[in-house]
Enzyme design. Structure first.
Site, PDB file in Angstrom:
ATOM      1  CB  THR A  69      41.508 -15.371   3.364  1.00  0.00           C
ATOM      2  OG1 THR A  69      41.491 -14.033   3.729  1.00  0.00           O
ATOM      3  CG2 THR A  69      42.771 -15.777   3.003  1.00  0.00           C
ATOM      4  CG  ASN A 155      39.605  -4.672  -1.174  1.00  0.00           C
ATOM      5  OD1 ASN A 155      39.640  -5.088  -2.379  1.00  0.00           O
ATOM      6  ND2 ASN A 155      40.582  -4.418  -0.421  1.00  0.00           N
ATOM      7  CD  GLN A 183      34.773  -5.013   1.146  1.00  0.00           C
ATOM      8  OE1 GLN A 183      33.807  -4.252   1.457  1.00  0.00           O
ATOM      9  NE2 GLN A 183      35.760  -5.406   1.933  1.00  0.00           N
ATOM     10  CB  THR A 241      33.806 -30.033  13.254  1.00  0.00           C
ATOM     11  OG1 THR A 241      34.409 -31.420  13.411  1.00  0.00           O
ATOM     12  CG2 THR A 241      32.630 -30.000  13.866  1.00  0.00           C
ATOM     13  CB  CYS A 329      52.333  -1.638   6.519  1.00  0.00           C
ATOM     14  SG  CYS A 329      53.461  -0.503   7.115  1.00  0.00           S
TER      15      CYS A 329
HETATM   16  N1  PLP Z   1      38.193 -10.431  -0.580  1.00  0.00           N
HETATM   17  C1  PLP Z   1      37.999  -8.966  -0.324  1.00  0.00           C
HETATM   18  C2  PLP Z   1      37.501  -8.097  -1.595  1.00  0.00           C
HETATM   19  C3  PLP Z   1      38.052  -8.475   0.737  1.00  0.00           C
HETATM   20  O1  PLP Z   1      37.826  -7.247   0.959  1.00  0.00           O
HETATM   21  C4  PLP Z   1      38.468  -9.339   2.095  1.00  0.00           C
HETATM   22  C5  PLP Z   1      38.756  -8.442   3.407  1.00  0.00           C
HETATM   23  O2  PLP Z   1      39.014  -7.542   3.484  1.00  0.00           O
HETATM   24  C6  PLP Z   1      38.769 -10.678   1.843  1.00  0.00           C
HETATM   25  C7  PLP Z   1      38.721 -11.012   0.323  1.00  0.00           C
HETATM   26  C8  PLP Z   1      39.045 -11.647   2.899  1.00  0.00           C
HETATM   27  O3  PLP Z   1      38.169 -11.896   3.673  1.00  0.00           O
HETATM   28  P1  PLP Z   1      38.365 -12.486   5.072  1.00  0.00           P
HETATM   29  O4  PLP Z   1      38.660 -11.521   5.821  1.00  0.00           O
HETATM   30  O5  PLP Z   1      37.058 -13.305   5.451  1.00  0.00           O
HETATM   31  O6  PLP Z   1      39.211 -13.564   4.917  1.00  0.00           O
END
Ligand code: PLP
Length: 391
Positions: A69, A155, A183, A241, A329
């Site tokens: 993220t 995903n 993914q 850090t 949801c």
């Molecule tokens: N991008 C994709 C395609 C994902 O499937 C996910 C997690 O489900 C993320 C980004 C986010 O990753 P993280 O859980 O490390 O923040």
């Protein structure tokens, strides 16, 4: 438990657990100048080299983050701000319609707070985003584009993008290209240099490393503004850090997963086919979403007419089977997944979808358990659906 939710998170690999455990017993802030600090710094740099080598990147291109993220947010916000800073016209973000919320919502935030505009890049009914779609979106007004972002592997439905072709189209117009490969790592070959992209997001816990650590691979010649300010770590792009144990575990997981990839992918593809065929035998009107060949080997998205995905999920959970719905949801109300809607699945059918995802610990017995349970679960979910309509 039969765990078929590896796309949500996959168990840590033994080698990665060892790397984390070794590190947890050690001391030192990598920014400290004394011996313990310098040793910690060396271990972070070794992890950077190991991760880079597994993914066809240079060590200096690795920016460690707290996960996928953060890596996506840094790419979308950081690169677009840098582009607008140089040329105020570059406010258009070209974003795949089926992106993860880490990209989608980062782009929408830029739209609501920073006067960015979003051009959505449509996919076909199998979730494929064609290079021509990107070209047409750019051609509308090339000088207005800040960046393009298309995920390597979806995903929810597993469809892969022609990343190298897309990056090449973006570069014809000198537009930076970001890809969310969260993914894809460990599931399909990923080579940062060979794909030609400028930025690539990854996340440790999706390929056998720990959760809460990830990275953005970012070419040195791509301007990007930091989102976090402080100690100037990670090329001054991500202060804080470093999580030494986390990056050590993630790097080790990447090498192991990449090393085992060919054999694992063949094994998972077979399990996937058996799962699809077995579910079809039990539920003949099941709809298989995604692309038949351009797909992750371990992800299966299925829609069950007349069912609510969340009822089905809970019925399977009651039988010890863990999977995901394809819906988000929202305030307690199940909404159809934007991914399935983008591929043209109708809203009611989209709400009756499940994702089964396989990974390194998956075995025949997991697939057998789904096949043995799905028929009765679908029947019950259909009855529940009818009852709730009557009530
Ligand atoms: N991008 C994709 C395609 C994902 O499937 C996910 C997690 O489900 C993320 C980004 C986010 O990753 P993280 O859980 O490390 O923040």
């Amino acid at each position: 438990m039969r765990y078929l939710d590896h796309a949500a998170t996959t168990p840590m690999l033994g080698g990665a657990i060892e790397a984390v455990q070794d590190e947890l017993g050690r001391l030192g802030n990598p920014s400290s100048l004394h011996t313990a600090g310098r040793q910690a710094r060396r271990r972070v740099e070794e992890a950077r080299e190991e991760l880079a080598a597994a993914l066809g990147a240079r060590p200096s291109e690795v920016i460690f983050t707290s996960g996928g993220t953060e890596a996506d947010n840094l790419a979308i916000k950081g690169i677009s701000r840098a582009r607008v800073g140089v040329d105020d016209r570059r406010r258009r973000l070209l974003i795949g319609a089926t992106e993860h919320h880490a990209v989608l919502d980062a782009a929408k935030w830029c739209q609501s707070k920073e006067q960015a505009e979003i051009t959505w890049l449509e996919v076909d009914e199998q979730g494929l985003l064609a290079a021509e779609t990107l070209r047409a979106a750019i051609a509308d007004d090339p000088d207005s584009v800040a960046l393009a972002s298309v995920m390597w592997a979806n995903n929810e439905i597993g469809t892969l993008a022609p990343v190298a072709e897309l990056a090449a189209v973006a570069h014809e117009f000198d537009i930076p290209f970001h890809t969310d490969a969260v993914q894809a790592i460990g599931a399909v070959p990923v080579d940062f240099a060979a794909c030609g992209g400028d930025a690539l997001a990854l996340s440790g816990h999706k390929f056998g490393g720990p959760a809460g650590v990830g990275a953005l691979l970012l070419r040195r010649d791509v301007a990007c503004e930091a989102l976090l300010h402080g100690g100037g770590q990670e090329r001054d792009l991500r202060s804080g850090t470093p999580n030494v144990a986390g990056v050590a575990g993630m790097a080790r997981a990447a090498s192991i997963a990449v090393n085992d990839l060919v054999q694992q992918a063949a094994r998972l593809a077979q399990l996937r086919q058996r799962l699809i065929a077995g579910v079809r035998d039990q539920v003949p009107d099941v709809v298989v979403n995604g692309h038949p060949s351009q797909t992750l080997p371990g992800v299966v998205s299925l829609s069950f007419p007349g069912c609510q995905g969340d009822s089905l999920l809970m019925l399977l959970d009651g039988q010890g089977i863990a999977c995901s719905t394809g819906s988000a949801c929202d305030a307690g109300v199940a909404r159809a997944s934007h991914v399935l809607l983008a591929t043209g699945v109708d809203e009611v059918l989209a709400r009756g979808s499940l994702r089964f995802s396989l990974g390194h610990t998956s075995e025949d017995a997991d697939v057998d358990a789904v096949i043995a349970t799905i028929g009765a679960a679908v029947e019950r979910a259909r009855r529940a659906g009818i009852t709730s309509v009557l009530a």
